[in-house]
Motif scaffolding. Structure first.
Motif, short mmCIF file in Angstrom:
data_model
loop_
_atom_site.label_atom_id
_atom_site.label_comp_id
_atom_site.label_asym_id
_atom_site.label_seq_id
_atom_site.Cartn_x
_atom_site.Cartn_y
_atom_site.Cartn_z
N MET A 287 0.88 -1.18 0.00
CA MET A 287 0.00 0.00 0.00
C MET A 287 0.91 1.23 0.00
N TYR A 288 1.52 1.49 -1.15
CA TYR A 288 2.64 2.41 -1.23
C TYR A 288 2.24 3.88 -1.07
N THR A 289 1.05 4.23 -1.49
CA THR A 289 0.59 5.61 -1.31
C THR A 289 0.44 5.94 0.17
N LEU A 290 -0.13 5.00 0.93
CA LEU A 290 -0.26 5.19 2.37
C LEU A 290 1.11 5.23 3.04
N SER A 291 2.02 4.38 2.57
CA SER A 291 3.37 4.38 3.12
C SER A 291 4.04 5.73 2.92
N GLU A 292 3.95 6.25 1.70
CA GLU A 292 4.57 7.54 1.41
C GLU A 292 3.98 8.63 2.30
N ALA A 293 2.67 8.61 2.49
CA ALA A 293 2.01 9.63 3.31
C ALA A 293 2.46 9.54 4.77
N CYS A 294 2.56 8.32 5.30
CA CYS A 294 2.97 8.15 6.70
C CYS A 294 4.40 8.62 6.93
N VAL A 295 5.29 8.23 6.04
CA VAL A 295 6.70 8.61 6.22
C VAL A 295 6.87 10.12 6.08
N LYS A 296 6.18 10.71 5.13
CA LYS A 296 6.26 12.17 4.98
C LYS A 296 5.72 12.88 6.22
N ALA A 297 4.68 12.31 6.83
CA ALA A 297 4.14 12.89 8.06
C ALA A 297 5.17 12.82 9.18
#
Length: 378
Positions: A287-297
């Motif tokens: 779920m790469y979009t969610l991963s990107e969002a979490c790490v950026k947060a």
């Protein structure tokens, strides 16, 4: 005039003696309590003129708090700043002068940075605030993972913070067994049955023994203890929430792990760790979009605390590694390459990280070549 005394306990530390004494000699005094060396450590310390005083005491039942309190008694009376270190720890050059200049008449304690471990690039990995520079109003408590506590009125502590000036680095001797830690931690829990901090340390020891099931059970019990929500146990609560999340991730129970990450964020949204851990799990779940969002947060909201809740690689390459993987899968190759380059810098010997970076560069070159051909065709 401020005078510094370094005090330590030791047992079979011969290979560390010279380097440690060289480093600690910036102090006015060095005193050591040897607890039963058989490798020549005690004899070498007796002969070395840099050592103010050394004694040997063998304990029928050893516990760290008793030994450290006994070693503190060796400090000369005119030393007003006491500094406790171990033989596998070294300060940055000039530390003693910095401490003398900043210590005031009413100071009781000094905080500084401590690097417990290092990564392959030699960078401090697990780094947090340390507090073993103090006046004579303190004593050591707990049989293991001992801490300094004021003998009277803890609210009257007056501290200075020299984290930006003093760093103590730890170069652990991994050949030494730690099996006796477990028994001492069980003793500490028996002596302090209502203390969540001590129970948390026992839970951690189960994990180090590879007993994940018992470790998880113990951490969940910590979270139920009445004192875990007290202001002075804030880090115990946060660390236990995070540790439970890591355990559930290892058990592939991602739903539970994510729930505990979210509970952590509700308590304190300014740590990178829970965001990065969720990003790691979302990568595993593709779920790469969610991963990107979490790490950026995590990058956006995280504030470096320099405490023992933060994991060692949180402020090194972990987030960039996770973000690079997610962005690669999302075909954001330029962004992925930037993050992977940072990850490689921090972990140059990690073949997985290096291969990911190479794969990303290959994809960029491929797209550049295809784009060039398209332009030539047109």
């Amino acid at each position: 005039m401020n005078k510094i005394c370094v005090y330590a306990i030791c047992k079979n530390e011969l290979k560390f003696v010279d380097k440690w004494l060289d480093n600690m000699s910036e102090a006015d005094y060095i005193v050591v309590l040897d607890t039963g060396s058989t490798d020549g450590t005690y004899e070498k310390l007796l002969e070395d003129k840099r050592v103010t005083k050394v004694e040997q005491k063998k304990y029928e039942t050893f516990r760290f708090d008793v030994a450290r309190n006994d070693s503190m008694k060796l400090c000369p009376d005119d030393a007003n700043i006491l500094v406790c270190t171990d033989f596998d720890e070294l300060f940055n050059k000039g530390w003693a002068d910095i401490l003398r200049k900043n210590w005031k008449e009413d100071t009781t304690r000094c905080y500084y940075n401590y690097a417990w471990s290092h990564n392959d690039a030699g960078e401090p990995r697990d780094m947090f605030k340390y507090d073993k520079m103090h006046d004579r109003s303190y004593q050591w408590i707990f049989p293991v993972h001992e801490v300094l506590a004021r003998k009277e009125d803890p609210l009257k502590e007056i501290s200075i913070n020299l984290q930006d000036k003093i760093l103590l680095e730890h170069f652990q001797d991994t050949s030494k067994p730690r099996k006796f830690y477990f028994d001492l931690l069980k003793l500490a829990c028996d002596e302090n049955p209502k203390d969540s901090h001590v129970r948390m340390l026992l839970a951690r020891e189960y994990l180090l023994k590879k007993d994940i099931d018992t470790g998880l059970k113990e951490f969940l019990e910590v979270l139920k203890m009445p004192d875990v929500n007290a202001p002075n146990k804030r880090l115990v609560l946060l660390n236990s929430l995070l540790q439970v999340a890591f355990i559930y991730e290892e058990l592939k129970n991602f739903d539970e792990a994510i729930w505990y990450c979210q509970e952590f964020i509700k308590e304190d949204p300014t740590y990178r760790d829970p965001y990065f851990l969720m990003g790691e799990m979302y990568n595993l779940m593709k779920m790469y979009t969610l991963s990107e969002a979490c790490v950026k947060a995590g990058f956006e909201y995280g504030v470096h605390k320099y405490d023992w809740v933060e994991r060692g690689n949180t402020w090194l390459g972990w987030g960039n590694d996770l973000l690079g993987v997610a962005q690669f899968k999302l075909k954001k190759y330029e962004e992925a390459a930037k993050n992977m380059r940072i990850a490689v810098k921090h972990e140059p010997n990690d073949l997985r990280v290096l291969k990911n970076y190479i794969s990303c560069l290959e994809m960029i070159n491929k797209y550049d070549s295809e784009s060039k051909k398209d332009k030539e065709t047109k």
